[in-house]
Write a protein that holds these residues in place. Structure first.
Motif, PDB file in Angstrom:
ATOM      1  N   PHE A   1       0.840  -1.191   0.000  1.00 16.56           N
ATOM      2  CA  PHE A   1       0.000   0.000   0.000  1.00 16.56           C
ATOM      3  C   PHE A   1       0.874   1.240   0.000  1.00 16.56           C
ATOM      4  CE2 PHE A   1      -2.450   3.228   2.467  1.00 16.56           C
ATOM      5  CZ  PHE A   1      -3.446   3.445   1.522  1.00 16.56           C
ATOM      6  N   ASP A   2       0.715   2.088  -1.022  1.00 16.99           N
ATOM      7  CA  ASP A   2       1.498   3.318  -1.144  1.00 16.99           C
ATOM      8  C   ASP A   2       0.782   4.431  -0.381  1.00 16.99           C
ATOM      9  OD1 ASP A   2       2.933   5.562  -1.885  1.00 16.99           O
ATOM     10  OD2 ASP A   2       3.183   4.942  -3.968  1.00 16.99           O
ATOM     11  N   PHE A   3       1.088   4.548   0.902  1.00 20.12           N
ATOM     12  CA  PHE A   3       0.386   5.501   1.759  1.00 20.12           C
ATOM     13  C   PHE A   3       0.640   6.942   1.311  1.00 20.12           C
ATOM     14  CE2 PHE A   3       0.223   8.148   5.645  1.00 20.12           C
ATOM     15  CZ  PHE A   3      -1.116   7.970   5.967  1.00 20.12           C
ATOM     16  N   ARG A   4       1.863   7.229   0.898  1.00 20.54           N
ATOM     17  CA  ARG A   4       2.191   8.595   0.494  1.00 20.54           C
ATOM     18  C   ARG A   4       1.376   9.011  -0.728  1.00 20.54           C
ATOM     19  NH1 ARG A   4       8.316  10.852  -0.910  1.00 20.54           N
ATOM     20  NH2 ARG A   4       7.687  13.013  -1.370  1.00 20.54           N
ATOM     21  N   ASP A   5       1.307   8.138  -1.726  1.00 16.43           N
ATOM     22  CA  ASP A   5       0.527   8.449  -2.925  1.00 16.43           C
ATOM     23  C   ASP A   5      -0.954   8.547  -2.585  1.00 16.43           C
ATOM     24  OD1 ASP A   5       0.283   8.618  -5.955  1.00 16.43           O
ATOM     25  OD2 ASP A   5      -0.975   6.864  -5.547  1.00 16.43           O
ATOM     26  N   PHE A   6      -1.423   7.671  -1.706  1.00 13.25           N
ATOM     27  CA  PHE A   6      -2.825   7.679  -1.291  1.00 13.25           C
ATOM     28  C   PHE A   6      -3.191   9.009  -0.646  1.00 13.25           C
ATOM     29  CE2 PHE A   6      -5.860   7.029   2.203  1.00 13.25           C
ATOM     30  CZ  PHE A   6      -6.957   6.542   1.501  1.00 13.25           C
ATOM     31  N   MET A   7      -2.371   9.480   0.300  1.00 11.73           N
ATOM     32  CA  MET A   7      -2.671  10.725   0.991  1.00 11.73           C
ATOM     33  C   MET A   7      -2.531  11.930   0.063  1.00 11.73           C
ATOM     34  SD  MET A   7      -3.829   9.933   3.842  1.00 11.73           S
ATOM     35  CE  MET A   7      -4.080  11.643   4.283  1.00 11.73           C
ATOM     36  N   LYS A   8      -1.635  11.840  -0.888  1.00 13.27           N
ATOM     37  CA  LYS A   8      -1.501  12.938  -1.860  1.00 13.27           C
ATOM     38  C   LYS A   8      -2.799  13.115  -2.637  1.00 13.27           C
ATOM     39  CE  LYS A   8       1.297  14.456  -5.794  1.00 13.27           C
ATOM     40  NZ  LYS A   8       2.439  14.100  -6.698  1.00 13.27           N
ATOM     41  N   ARG A   9      -3.400  11.986  -3.031  1.00 17.50           N
ATOM     42  CA  ARG A   9      -4.677  12.033  -3.745  1.00 17.50           C
ATOM     43  C   ARG A   9      -5.790  12.549  -2.835  1.00 17.50           C
ATOM     44  NH1 ARG A   9      -5.103   8.442  -8.336  1.00 17.50           N
ATOM     45  NH2 ARG A   9      -3.079   7.493  -8.823  1.00 17.50           N
ATOM     46  N   ARG A  10      -5.816  12.084  -1.587  1.00 20.11           N
ATOM     47  CA  ARG A  10      -6.874  12.502  -0.654  1.00 20.11           C
ATOM     48  C   ARG A  10      -6.773  13.988  -0.332  1.00 20.11           C
ATOM     49  NH1 ARG A  10      -9.616   9.464  -2.629  1.00 20.11           N
ATOM     50  NH2 ARG A  10      -7.843   8.530  -3.665  1.00 20.11           N
ATOM     51  N   PHE A  11      -5.549  14.483  -0.193  1.00 19.64           N
ATOM     52  CA  PHE A  11      -5.384  15.905   0.093  1.00 19.64           C
ATOM     53  C   PHE A  11      -5.932  16.749  -1.055  1.00 19.64           C
ATOM     54  CE2 PHE A  11      -1.589  15.404   3.222  1.00 19.64           C
ATOM     55  CZ  PHE A  11      -2.492  15.098   4.229  1.00 19.64           C
ATOM     56  N   LYS A  12      -5.714  16.292  -2.277  1.00 22.26           N
ATOM     57  CA  LYS A  12      -6.205  17.045  -3.439  1.00 22.26           C
ATOM     58  C   LYS A  12      -7.720  17.014  -3.531  1.00 22.26           C
ATOM     59  CE  LYS A  12      -3.990  16.416  -7.333  1.00 22.26           C
ATOM     60  NZ  LYS A  12      -3.300  15.700  -8.454  1.00 22.26           N
ATOM     61  N   THR A  13      -8.340  15.881  -3.184  1.00 19.13           N
ATOM     62  CA  THR A  13      -9.782  15.747  -3.350  1.00 19.13           C
ATOM     63  C   THR A  13     -10.585  16.181  -2.131  1.00 19.13           C
ATOM     64  OG1 THR A  13      -9.675  13.427  -2.656  1.00 19.13           O
ATOM     65  CG2 THR A  13      -9.558  13.867  -5.021  1.00 19.13           C
ATOM     66  N   VAL A  14      -9.954  16.229  -0.957  1.00 18.59           N
ATOM     67  CA  VAL A  14     -10.697  16.567   0.262  1.00 18.59           C
ATOM     68  C   VAL A  14     -10.086  17.755   1.012  1.00 18.59           C
ATOM     69  CG1 VAL A  14     -11.499  15.722   2.509  1.00 18.59           C
ATOM     70  CG2 VAL A  14     -11.544  14.213   0.523  1.00 18.59           C
ATOM     71  N   LEU A  15      -8.778  17.707   1.290  1.00 13.37           N
ATOM     72  CA  LEU A  15      -8.176  18.760   2.111  1.00 13.37           C
ATOM     73  C   LEU A  15      -8.235  20.121   1.423  1.00 13.37           C
ATOM     74  CD1 LEU A  15      -6.700  19.626   4.652  1.00 13.37           C
ATOM     75  CD2 LEU A  15      -4.530  19.055   3.519  1.00 13.37           C
ATOM     76  N   VAL A  16      -7.900  20.171   0.146  1.00 14.55           N
ATOM     77  CA  VAL A  16      -7.924  21.457  -0.569  1.00 14.55           C
ATOM     78  C   VAL A  16      -9.329  22.046  -0.609  1.00 14.55           C
ATOM     79  CG1 VAL A  16      -7.565  22.592  -2.797  1.00 14.55           C
ATOM     80  CG2 VAL A  16      -5.836  21.022  -1.905  1.00 14.55           C
TER      81      VAL A  16
ATOM     82  N   TYR B   1      -8.818   8.735   6.455  1.00 16.29           N
ATOM     83  CA  TYR B   1      -7.760   8.534   5.460  1.00 16.29           C
ATOM     84  C   TYR B   1      -6.398   8.353   6.115  1.00 16.29           C
ATOM     85  CZ  TYR B   1     -11.058  10.131   1.863  1.00 16.29           C
ATOM     86  OH  TYR B   1     -12.128  10.268   1.016  1.00 16.29           O
ATOM     87  N   LEU B   2      -6.118   9.189   7.126  1.00 15.16           N
ATOM     88  CA  LEU B   2      -4.820   9.113   7.802  1.00 15.16           C
ATOM     89  C   LEU B   2      -4.601   7.763   8.474  1.00 15.16           C
ATOM     90  CD1 LEU B   2      -4.716  12.700   9.339  1.00 15.16           C
ATOM     91  CD2 LEU B   2      -3.085  11.778   7.687  1.00 15.16           C
ATOM     92  N   LEU B   3      -5.696   7.103   8.832  1.00 13.05           N
ATOM     93  CA  LEU B   3      -5.611   5.802   9.496  1.00 13.05           C
ATOM     94  C   LEU B   3      -5.856   4.642   8.536  1.00 13.05           C
ATOM     95  CD1 LEU B   3      -7.583   6.777  12.730  1.00 13.05           C
ATOM     96  CD2 LEU B   3      -5.122   6.354  12.545  1.00 13.05           C
ATOM     97  N   MET B   4      -5.710   4.887   7.243  1.00  8.59           N
ATOM     98  CA  MET B   4      -6.016   3.866   6.242  1.00  8.59           C
ATOM     99  C   MET B   4      -5.243   2.562   6.444  1.00  8.59           C
ATOM    100  SD  MET B   4      -8.055   3.297   3.762  1.00  8.59           S
ATOM    101  CE  MET B   4      -8.268   2.192   2.362  1.00  8.59           C
ATOM    102  N   PRO B   5      -3.962   2.588   6.807  1.00  8.16           N
ATOM    103  CA  PRO B   5      -3.268   1.307   7.047  1.00  8.16           C
ATOM    104  C   PRO B   5      -3.959   0.458   8.114  1.00  8.16           C
ATOM    105  CG  PRO B   5      -1.671   3.065   6.826  1.00  8.16           C
ATOM    106  CD  PRO B   5      -3.028   3.721   6.873  1.00  8.16           C
TER     107      PRO B   5
END
Length: 386
Positions: free
Chosen positions: A82-97, A147-151
Motif C-alpha cells: 500500500f502506497d500511503f504517500r501516494d494515497f494521501m496525496k490524492r486525498r489531500f487534493k480531493t478533500v483537504l484542498v 484517510y490518515l488511518l487507512m493502514p
C-alpha cells in the motif's frame, strides 16, 4: 459529496452506480437535517414533519462513510503493498484542498454578512482543526482522519470475519452509547472551565473521533473486498434486507415518538437523542446501507429515475458544501417577508435549497470545464490526463 478509488494495483472493476446514487441520497438527507433545524425555530412545528426531516434522514452521514470505504476498497488489492504517500496525496487534493477553500469562503462570507470579521490566527487554527468554519464542514475533517488511518483499516478488513465484525458492532454500540448518553462523562465535559485546553477536544469529539463510525466504515470495506459474495447475498436475501430496513426505520421512529409522547421530551431533545449514534440509529444505518445498495444494484425502481439519480450523485459534493448558503439567503428572504416557517413552507424551503444547491453545482462544474482551477479548488476534480 465526492469520493475516488484508492491506489490500485490491478485492473479496475466495473463501475457501480449504487455508490454514486447513494451519494446523492446522502446529500439530500443532510439538507433535510439542516432544513429541519430551521423549521424547529417554529415552536408549533409539526412533530411528524420534524421526524421526516431529522430522524428518517439520520443514516445520511454514516452511510457516506460506508460508501467511502466501499469505494476505497473496491479496487484495492489487499495483497499488494500500500502506497500511503501516494494515497494521501490524492486525498489531500480531493478533500483537504476543498475543505480549506470552503472554510475560508465561509469565514469571509459570514464575517461580512454578520459583521463579526475574520478570526484571529489562533481561533482560525481551532476552527479549521475541528471543522467549525461552517456546520457541515466537520464531515471532511473526520473523513481526513479516516484517510490518515487507512493502514489500520486495511489491516482490519484483511482480518475481518463474521465473528470479528460482530464484536466490532457490539463495541461500536457500547462506545457510541457512552459518548452520547453517559451522564458522568458529559457532566465532566461541561464542567470543565471554558479556558481548559481539553474542553474543546471533548466538546467537538464528533468532529474528529473516527471511533464513532468505525464499524460502518470497516463494513463498507469488507463488503467491497468480498463483492461477489455481497452481490449474491443481496440477490438471495432481498426480502430480508427490505424487512430489516423498514423494521429498523420503524424502531427509530417509535423511539422518537416515545421520547415525545411518554418521556415528555421537546422535539429538539428527541432528535438529539434518537440519532444515528443511539443503538436504534446504528441498526438503521446498517439497514439503510444494505437496502439502498441492493435497490440501486438490482434496479428495484423505475429506470427513468436513473438520470436524476446520476445528476444528484455527480453534483452531491458541491451541493453538500454549498447548501448552507442557500439556506442562509432563503431564510433571510423568509424573515424579511414576515412569514413563519409553517409545514408547507418548510417543505418548499427544502426543495428550494436542494434546487439552488444543485444549480450552483452544475453551473460551477460547467465553468470549471473552461477554468479547471474552479473544480480543483471547490470539489477536488482535476482534468483527465491525456
Amino acid at each position: 459529496m465526492q469520493e475516488q478509488a484508492a491506489t490500485v494495483s490491478r485492473p479496475r472493476k466495473p463501475r457501480l452506480a449504487a455508490i454514486e446514487y447513494i451519494r446523492g441520497i446522502s446529500m439530500m438527507g443532510v439538507i433535510g437535517i439542516h432544513v429541519g433545524s430551521q423549521y424547529l425555530a417554529n415552536t408549533a412545528a409539526n412533530v411528524d414533519l420534524i421526524a421526516l426531516f431529522e430522524v428518517a434522514t439520520r443514516f445520511s452521514v454514516p452511510i457516506f462513510f460506508f460508501i467511502s470505504a466501499f469505494g476505497l476498497f473496491y479496487n484495492l488489492d489487499l495483497n499488494a503493498p500500500f502506497d500511503f504517500r501516494d494515497f494521501m496525496k490524492r486525498r489531500f487534493k480531493t478533500v483537504l484542498v476543498p475543505y480549506l477553500v470552503w472554510s475560508f469562503l465561509y469565514l469571509l462570507h459570514d464575517g461580512w454578512l454578520y459583521g463579526v470579521g475574520f478570526p484571529d490566527p489562533l481561533h482560525l487554527i481551532v476552527l479549521l482543526f475541528f471543522g467549525n468554519a461552517k456546520y457541515q464542514l466537520y464531515f471532511l475533517v473526520i473523513l481526513l482522519w479516516f484517510y490518515l488511518l487507512m493502514p489500520l483499516w486495511i489491516w482490519m478488513v484483511r482480518h475481518a470475519g463474521k465473528a470479528s465484525l460482530t464484536l466490532l458492532l457490539l463495541a461500536q454500540i457500547g462506545f457510541d452509547y457512552w459518548s452520547s448518553f453517559s451522564t458522568s462523562f458529559n457532566l465532566f465535559v461541561y464542567s470543565l472551565p471554558d479556558g481548559s485546553i481539553l474542553k474543546p477536544f471533548l466538546m467537538y469529539r464528533l468532529n474528529y473521533w473516527v471511533m464513532h463510525y468505525v464499524f460502518i466504515f470497516v463494513l463498507g470495506g469488507y463488503l467491497a473486498v468480498h463483492i461477489d459474495a455481497f452481490m449474491n447475498f443481496m440477490k438471495k436475501h432481498a426480502l430480508g434486507i427490505t424487512t430489516f430496513f423498514w423494521v429498523s426505520f420503524a424502531a427509530l421512529m417509535a423511539y422518537y415518538y416515545k421520547l415525545i409522547d411518554k418521556t415528555g421530551y421537546t422535539p429538539l431533545e428527541a432528535i438529539n437523542t434518537a440519532h444515528q449514534l443511539c443503538p436504534a440509529g446504528i441498526f438503521y444505518t446498517i439497514a439503510a446501507s444494505l437496502f439502498f445498495f441492493m435497490v440501486f444494484t438490482y434496479q428495484s425502481y423505475p429506470g427513468f429515475l436513473n438520470p436524476l439519480l446520476h445528476q444528484l450523485g455527480k453534483h452531491s459534493y458541491f451541493a453538500y458544501l454549498a447548501h448552507p448558503l442557500a439556506i442562509t439567503y432563503l431564510g433571510m428572504m423568509l424573515q424579511h417577508s414576515g412569514r413563519i416557517m409553517t409545514a408547507p413552507i418548510a417543505i418548499a424551503f427544502y426543495f428550494a435549497t436542494l434546487i439552488l444547491a444543485m444549480l450552483g453545482a452544475i453551473l460551477c462544474r460547467k465553468l470549471g470545464e473552461k477554468l479547471p482551477l474552479i473544480n480543483e479548488l471547490t470539489i477536488g476534480v482535476y482534468p483527465k490526463k491525456k
